[in-house]
Design a protein around this motif. Structure first.
Motif, PDB file in Angstrom:
ATOM      1  N   ALA A   1      16.954   3.740  10.582  1.00 20.53           N
ATOM      2  CA  ALA A   1      16.348   5.054  10.822  1.00 20.53           C
ATOM      3  C   ALA A   1      14.927   5.103  10.251  1.00 20.53           C
ATOM      4  CB  ALA A   1      17.206   6.162  10.219  1.00 20.53           C
ATOM      5  N   ASP A   2      14.741   4.581   9.031  1.00 18.38           N
ATOM      6  CA  ASP A   2      13.403   4.565   8.422  1.00 18.38           C
ATOM      7  C   ASP A   2      12.455   3.679   9.232  1.00 18.38           C
ATOM      8  OD1 ASP A   2      14.043   6.283   6.366  1.00 18.38           O
ATOM      9  OD2 ASP A   2      14.525   4.664   4.953  1.00 18.38           O
ATOM     10  N   PHE A   3      12.969   2.518   9.632  1.00 21.64           N
ATOM     11  CA  PHE A   3      12.149   1.597  10.409  1.00 21.64           C
ATOM     12  C   PHE A   3      11.738   2.221  11.747  1.00 21.64           C
ATOM     13  CE2 PHE A   3      11.348  -2.005  13.229  1.00 21.64           C
ATOM     14  CZ  PHE A   3      10.475  -2.740  12.445  1.00 21.64           C
ATOM     15  N   ASP A   4      12.683   2.859  12.425  1.00 18.24           N
ATOM     16  CA  ASP A   4      12.375   3.513  13.698  1.00 18.24           C
ATOM     17  C   ASP A   4      11.376   4.646  13.512  1.00 18.24           C
ATOM     18  OD1 ASP A   4      14.112   1.762  14.909  1.00 18.24           O
ATOM     19  OD2 ASP A   4      15.698   3.247  15.258  1.00 18.24           O
ATOM     20  N   ARG A   5      11.490   5.360  12.385  1.00 18.88           N
ATOM     21  CA  ARG A   5      10.559   6.462  12.092  1.00 18.88           C
ATOM     22  C   ARG A   5       9.142   5.911  11.877  1.00 18.88           C
ATOM     23  NH1 ARG A   5      13.901   9.422   9.805  1.00 18.88           N
ATOM     24  NH2 ARG A   5      14.072   8.240   7.871  1.00 18.88           N
ATOM     25  N   ILE A   6       9.033   4.794  11.171  1.00 19.96           N
ATOM     26  CA  ILE A   6       7.722   4.167  10.961  1.00 19.96           C
ATOM     27  C   ILE A   6       7.131   3.737  12.294  1.00 19.96           C
ATOM     28  CG2 ILE A   6       6.559   2.138   9.997  1.00 19.96           C
ATOM     29  CD1 ILE A   6       8.563   2.362   7.616  1.00 19.96           C
ATOM     30  N   ALA A   7       7.937   3.106  13.127  1.00 18.28           N
ATOM     31  CA  ALA A   7       7.463   2.681  14.449  1.00 18.28           C
ATOM     32  C   ALA A   7       7.009   3.892  15.263  1.00 18.28           C
ATOM     33  CB  ALA A   7       8.559   1.918  15.194  1.00 18.28           C
ATOM     34  N   ASN A   8       7.772   4.965  15.210  1.00 23.63           N
ATOM     35  CA  ASN A   8       7.411   6.179  15.930  1.00 23.63           C
ATOM     36  C   ASN A   8       6.094   6.748  15.410  1.00 23.63           C
ATOM     37  OD1 ASN A   8       7.985   8.297  17.860  1.00 23.63           O
ATOM     38  ND2 ASN A   8       8.373   9.597  16.081  1.00 23.63           N
ATOM     39  N   ASP A   9       5.909   6.753  14.086  1.00 23.05           N
ATOM     40  CA  ASP A   9       4.653   7.229  13.499  1.00 23.05           C
ATOM     41  C   ASP A   9       3.470   6.392  13.977  1.00 23.05           C
ATOM     42  OD1 ASP A   9       6.025   9.179  12.126  1.00 23.05           O
ATOM     43  OD2 ASP A   9       5.957   8.141  10.181  1.00 23.05           O
TER      44      ASP A   9
END
Length: 139
Positions: free
Chosen positions: A37-45
């Motif tokens: 979830a954190d990794f996906d959030r970083i990618a989204n950012d």
């Protein structure tokens, strides 16, 4: 420090290469410690796909070093392009980072023949050609 002032340039180059490799391995390990979830959030950012972000980290920070050299050989100012179209430059960097034709590109850049040959292997070729045709390239 130039090779003339370094007592053992080959040994120092090997040590620097190894240190860079160790640093890169640490970066990959840090990425793996993030939950999905954190990794996906970083990618989204960053506005890139999580799979692309993972691949970019694997390739390392110098994966797009060819792009400024290619732009220069095409007569394109990377600084001006970055000011005029920063998202486009970032996408060119992303595509360059993920390229599988680094050997051919590096040879052409070294020989000064990249401008004539990049059409055959560069994943950014169509974007660069479109910019040139539309005269949107800052020079």
């Amino acid at each position: 420090m130039s090779t003339a002032t370094r007592p053992y340039p080959l040994v120092q180059d090997l040590i620097e290469s190894f240190a860079n490799w160790v640093k890169h391995r640490r970066e990959i390990n840090e990425m793996r410690q993030l939950d999905r979830a954190d990794f996906d959030r970083i990618a989204n950012d960053l506005r890139i796909a999580p799979d692309d972000l993972e691949e970019l980290v694997r390739h390392g920070r110098h994966a797009a070093d060819e792009l400024p050299k290619m732009l220069e050989q095409l007569g394109i100012s990377s600084e001006a392009l970055g000011r005029a179209q920063p998202l486009l430059l970032r996408d060119l960097e992303r595509v360059c980072s993920l390229c599988n034709h680094k050997g051919q590109c590096d040879r052409d850049l070294t020989e000064g023949t990249a401008a004539e040959n990049y059409h055959g292997y560069c994943a950014n070729a169509s974007t660069l050609e479109t910019l040139e045709r539309a005269n949107l390239v800052p020079r």
